[in-house]
Write an enzyme that holds these catalytic residues in place. Structure first.
Site, PDB file in Angstrom:
ATOM      1  N   GLU A 225       0.957  -1.311   0.013  1.00 28.59           N
ATOM      2  CA  GLU A 225       0.002   0.148  -0.124  1.00 28.59           C
ATOM      3  C   GLU A 225       0.930   1.060  -0.140  1.00 28.59           C
ATOM      4  OE1 GLU A 225      -3.932  -1.719   2.009  1.00 28.59           O
ATOM      5  OE2 GLU A 225      -2.618  -0.766   3.489  1.00 28.59           O
TER       6      GLU A 225
ATOM      7  N   GLU B 259      -5.453  -7.535  -2.556  1.00 31.42           N
ATOM      8  CA  GLU B 259      -6.185  -7.664  -1.157  1.00 31.42           C
ATOM      9  C   GLU B 259      -7.462  -7.177  -1.433  1.00 31.42           C
ATOM     10  OE1 GLU B 259      -4.765  -5.506   1.864  1.00 31.42           O
ATOM     11  OE2 GLU B 259      -2.651  -5.701   1.526  1.00 31.42           O
TER      12      GLU B 259
END
Length: 461
Positions: free
Chosen positions: A164, A360
């Site tokens: 991320e 994800e």
């Protein structure tokens, strides 16, 4: 006209985790201490010492993934397990653990993907170098990355550097970069972000220069932002957030430079981000083989809530983020929006013409196992079913090229804030925040649902 929706035979279905949330074994076999290892438990959270003890139970967990017909597992290699102090001697026992884990995947027909950093800075570098505020830490990370890549490149063909990565362009950066001192200024935020991008770029160039069959990608935490209304200022704020927090990184990953709008802001506001001679040439080495992301929800921005004083768009959601009244949420207020998932995939592929990879996706639910009966997690089944169908719409109607679909923590793990009671898994792990119990793995209803779906490569969903 009927659209054929038969999934590619080489499509990846799998699970995605971090080392700190799975492995445990925080102080054995030569592992060094990370910043997470010293964070204490609170009333609502656990410490990070045991997680789900995958260090000792990986065979059991891989068997469960194989039983679900998964063919990819994205893991993280812990920096402090391989190089205990971050920039010193290699801990061969640490590499040996990941050898066992990777070989265990391959034996079961599961393709490994490795992430090199998931927030858990070696404590020594946090204390001595202030984490990624220092270029010494950048050099140490690049050295670590090259060691791990060289060790596993014969067996691991899919890689990302930072989990991320766009979080390093928000004020969350001060919690995940090893930052231990400073005023948390805009200059500091932009400096850490720039340093992490330099590290990513160097490893990108290293992989592409040495390993022709290895795929290297960039990753963001994708939370698409809608304007709260059709007021022009809401639309403008949403555009700025998208450009700063998402497209700036995607442009860099694919094209090797920061976004013009972001660079203009940096220049006009005299932001010191430690840009040095030669940095642009390093960034130019980026050319991602795929664009990956996490996706859980969407949100909205209400520009009327932004302070009157000008601020960087990096902070807008801290003030103007607002729930979407048209969407249901989970207990934690995260909006459920499969259409947003489709829109994100389609837009990414349309913009950059690079394969897209959601690595994800999932929903947190509070659950309790009574020791006997199966957990009936119908909301989780519905969430994943609708998101997979939305992904297929992006692929077969919109024409996006998608490499795979990885769920997040499909065997229960502590959340990123150390709360095991916020569960994402299709397999229950029998522990609470303060009681390890027996750590027994117990398949939920969703386990058998996904097993059926993947047995037919998702074609009948």
């Amino acid at each position: 006209m009927t659209v054929t929706r038969k999934m590619p035979k080489d499509f990846f279905w799998g699970n995605s985790v971090s080392s700190m949330q799975t492995e445990g074994a925080w102080n054995i076999d030569g592992k060094g201490v990370s910043v997470y290892d010293v964070r204490p438990a609170t009333e609502q959270t656990s410490d990070w010492h045991d997680a789900i003890d995958e260090y000792h139970r990986y065979d059991e967990d891989l068997d469960l993934m194989q039983a679900m017909h998964m063919n990819m597992y994205r893991i993280q290699v812990s920096w402090s397990r391989v190089i205990p102090d971050g920039d010193g001697e290699i801990n061969e026992a640490g590499l040996a653990f990941y050898d066992r884990l990777v070989d265990g995947m391959l034996k079961r027909g599961i393709t490994p993907m490795i992430c090199l950093y998931h927030f858990d800075m070696p404590l020594a570098l946090a204390k001595n170098e202030n984490g990624f505020m220092s270029r010494h830490t950048v050099d140490a990370f690049v050295r670590f990355g090259k060691i791990v890549i060289d060790h596993f490149a014969d067996r691991v063909k899919y890689w990302i550097t930072f989990n991320e990565h766009n979080l390093y362009f928000t004020d969350e950066v001060f919690n995940i970069s090893g930052y231990t001192q400073g005023a948390k200024t805009v200059d500091d935020l932009y400096t850490i972000f720039h340093h992490t991008m330099l590290a990513h770029a160097q490893l990108d160039a290293y992989v592409h220069g040495k390993y022709a069959d290895v795929k290297f990608g960039g990753m963001v935490a994708a939370t698409p932002v809608y304007p709260a209304t059709s007021k022009p200022n809401d639309v403008l704020a949403a555009q700025q957030i998208d450009q700063f927090l998402y497209q700036n990184l995607n442009e860099a990953f694919v094209q090797g430079h920061y976004d013009h709008q972001v660079l203009t802001y940096i220049k006009d506001h005299d932001i010191d981000y430690d840009h040095q001679a030669g940095d642009d040439e390093i960034l130019a080495g980026m050319h991602a083989d795929f664009l990956s992301f996490s996706y859980y929800q969407t949100t909205t921005i209400n520009a009327d809530k932004l302070p009157a004083d000008e601020m960087a768009p990096n902070y807008y959601l801290n003030y103007g983020g607002e729930a979407n009244r048209f969407l249901a949420t989970n207990e934690w207020g995260w909006a459920i929006d499969p259409t947003g998932f489709r829109t994100l995939i389609t837009d990414l592929y349309n913009r950059y013409q690079v394969p897209v990879f959601p690595i994800e996706n999932g929903i947190g639910i509070r659950e309790h196992w009574d020791g006997e009966h199966q957990i009936e997690d119908d909301l989780r089944i519905q969430y994943h079913a609708e998101h997979i169908k939305a992904m297929k719409d992006a692929m077969f109607i919109d024409g996006a090229k998608v490499l795979g679909y990885l769920g997040w923590g499909l065997i229960d793990i502590p959340s990123s804030h150390a709360d095991i009671e916020k569960r994402y898994g299709m397999v229950y792990v029998n522990r609470s925040n303060h009681d390890l119990k027996d750590l027994k793995r117990v398949p939920k209803k969703s386990f058998y649902w996904l097993q059926t779906v993947l047995s037919k490569n998702g074609d009948e969903l």
